[in-house]
Motif scaffolding. Structure first.
Motif, mmCIF file in Angstrom:
data_model
loop_
_atom_site.group_PDB
_atom_site.id
_atom_site.type_symbol
_atom_site.label_atom_id
_atom_site.label_comp_id
_atom_site.label_asym_id
_atom_site.label_seq_id
_atom_site.Cartn_x
_atom_site.Cartn_y
_atom_site.Cartn_z
ATOM 1 N N THR A 293 0.902 -1.447 -0.102
ATOM 2 C CA THR A 293 0.039 0.002 0.038
ATOM 3 C C THR A 293 0.840 1.300 -0.011
ATOM 4 O O THR A 293 0.223 2.302 -0.220
ATOM 5 C CB THR A 293 -1.014 0.103 1.204
ATOM 6 O OG1 THR A 293 -0.166 0.009 2.480
ATOM 7 C CG2 THR A 293 -1.965 -1.033 1.145
ATOM 8 N N ARG A 294 2.181 1.221 0.417
ATOM 9 C CA ARG A 294 2.869 2.142 0.256
ATOM 10 C C ARG A 294 3.443 2.739 -1.007
ATOM 11 O O ARG A 294 3.809 3.714 -1.118
ATOM 12 C CB ARG A 294 4.259 1.912 1.113
ATOM 13 C CG ARG A 294 3.761 1.872 2.798
ATOM 14 C CD ARG A 294 5.138 1.627 3.406
ATOM 15 N NE ARG A 294 5.511 0.162 3.078
ATOM 16 C CZ ARG A 294 6.672 -0.345 3.471
ATOM 17 N NH1 ARG A 294 7.323 0.042 4.342
ATOM 18 N NH2 ARG A 294 6.910 -1.841 2.928
ATOM 19 N N LYS A 295 3.161 1.793 -2.082
ATOM 20 C CA LYS A 295 3.722 2.009 -3.447
ATOM 21 C C LYS A 295 2.790 2.379 -4.232
ATOM 22 O O LYS A 295 2.865 2.375 -5.502
ATOM 23 C CB LYS A 295 4.300 0.766 -4.043
ATOM 24 C CG LYS A 295 5.316 -0.037 -3.266
ATOM 25 C CD LYS A 295 6.735 0.740 -3.549
ATOM 26 C CE LYS A 295 7.865 0.416 -2.617
ATOM 27 N NZ LYS A 295 8.002 -0.850 -2.460
ATOM 28 N N LEU A 296 1.422 2.942 -3.659
ATOM 29 C CA LEU A 296 0.270 3.030 -4.635
ATOM 30 C C LEU A 296 0.456 4.568 -5.018
ATOM 31 O O LEU A 296 0.841 5.541 -4.227
ATOM 32 C CB LEU A 296 -0.963 3.155 -3.803
ATOM 33 C CG LEU A 296 -1.469 1.644 -3.456
ATOM 34 C CD1 LEU A 296 -2.535 1.424 -2.695
ATOM 35 C CD2 LEU A 296 -1.319 0.823 -4.283
ATOM 36 N N SER A 297 -0.200 4.785 -6.051
ATOM 37 C CA SER A 297 -0.378 6.385 -6.564
ATOM 38 C C SER A 297 -1.332 6.866 -5.743
ATOM 39 O O SER A 297 -2.272 6.219 -5.109
ATOM 40 C CB SER A 297 -0.752 6.418 -8.078
ATOM 41 O OG SER A 297 -2.000 6.089 -8.292
ATOM 42 N N GLY A 298 -1.320 8.286 -6.119
ATOM 43 C CA GLY A 298 -2.479 9.068 -5.239
ATOM 44 C C GLY A 298 -4.040 8.363 -5.552
ATOM 45 O O GLY A 298 -4.710 8.308 -4.526
ATOM 46 N N GLY A 299 -4.042 8.354 -6.800
ATOM 47 C CA GLY A 299 -5.495 7.830 -7.205
ATOM 48 C C GLY A 299 -5.837 6.410 -6.699
ATOM 49 O O GLY A 299 -6.913 6.084 -6.375
#
Ligand code: ATP
Length: 293
Positions: A125-131
């Motif tokens: 979850t730390r690697k997700l983009s803002g969207g």
């Protein structure tokens, strides 16, 4: 018809601050209701009282006509901030963890499809983009198939394209019959998504209603705007003109006679714009603040 959720004369005091100061709203089943207001207006505090996270100093929250109780949490979804996500968890693990907190569950595959999470289920979850992060947080808010979902500034910080994509998701959530209570700083967002809005300032509601009706009540059909340097020297401004940010704004029920009058007095019309009043204009008129964008 009984409101799905109702705030009755809510007050929340902090030392030296009346964060919420006698606020009442009723949200009907299936409706999208927006709380709009400048920073510090009391939107988050109001939402937290409606969610049952904060206790009002006085006043009452009713869910389906009865005082909000612990069991109602099963029927309510909350879109948390990104800080609610655990480090070292994948999207799938995160969904499973939040689902385990409820007795009631949405169909997992349908939720993954709705929020477009299929390709990122194994991602940390730390690697997700803002969207992507906002889509996961929305899926978490819907994990218990709630009747009512709370969204606190869900698109702040997203780029315009991701914001539009997110609006499409909210519209799909609404089509499933879920009631939505949203706070936002984006007037375009409120106009597109909300059936009704309340404009809040200093813990109180200034106006409440359907966006188009509120705008119609407060403004003429059009606003004509021109740079103040375009106004001819020595000609007094009409009393209804508003001057702000280097612009002159003239209300106009009919545009043509206004333009003809401007031409007659020798105004420079080269940079003139004709605008349809929107929620942003209403907000400014009522609160004297522009919204953060
Ligand atoms: N825990 C707290 N202790 C003291 N004061 C608080 C606390 N939480 C909020 N406030 C104050 O209450 C008022 C309302 O805050 P709130 O966060 O509800 O506003 P908001 O409309 O959500 O603003 P923003 O858009 O900036 O989040 C503000 O003056 C804020 O400083």
């Amino acid at each position: 018809m009984t409101a799905l959720i109702e705030a009755r004369n809510l007050v929340r005091l902090y030392p030296g601050v009346r964060a919420v100061d006698g606020l009442s709203i009723q949200v009907a089943p299936g409706e999208c209701f927006g709380l709009l207001g400048p920073n510090g207006a009391g939107k988050t505090t109001t939402l937290e009282m409606l969610e049952g996270i904060q206790t009002p100093t006085s006043g009452q929250v009713l869910f389906k006509g009865r005082p909000l109780g612990r069991d109602d949490r099963e029927s309510i979804g909350i879109q948390f901030q990104a800080t609610a996500l655990q480090d070292f968890q994948t999207v799938a693990e995160s969904l499973a963890m939040f689902a385990s907190l409820y007795r009631r569950h949405a169909d997992r595959d349908e939720l993954i499809r709705l929020c477009h999470l299929g390709d990122i289920l194994d991602r940390d979850t730390r690697k997700l983009s803002g969207g992507q992060r906002q889509r996961l947080l929305l899926a978490i808010a819907l994990v218990n198939d709630p009747e009512l979902v709370f969204l606190d500034e869900p698109t702040t910080g997203l780029d315009p394209q991701s914001r539009r994509n997110f609006w499409g998701l909210i519209e799909q959530v609404r089509r499933r019959g879920t009631t939505v209570l949203i706070t936002t700083h984006y007037m375009e967002e409120a106009e597109r998504l909300c059936d009704r809005v309340a404009i809040v300032d200093q813990g109180r509601i200034l106006v409440e209603g359907r966006p188009e009706a509120l705008i119609r009540d407060q403004f003429p059909a059009r606003l004509i705007r021109l740079p103040d340097s375009a106004w001819p020297a020595g000609v007094p401004l009409p009393p209804e003109a508003l001057v702000r940010n280097g612009e002159i704004e003239l209300p106009a029920e009919e545009v043509t006679p206004r333009l003809e009058a401007l031409e007659r007095i020798g105004a420079d019309l080269s940079a003139l714009r004709v605008a349809t009043p929107n929620l942003e204009d209403l907000f400014l008129k009522l609160t004297g603040h522009t919204l953060r964008t």
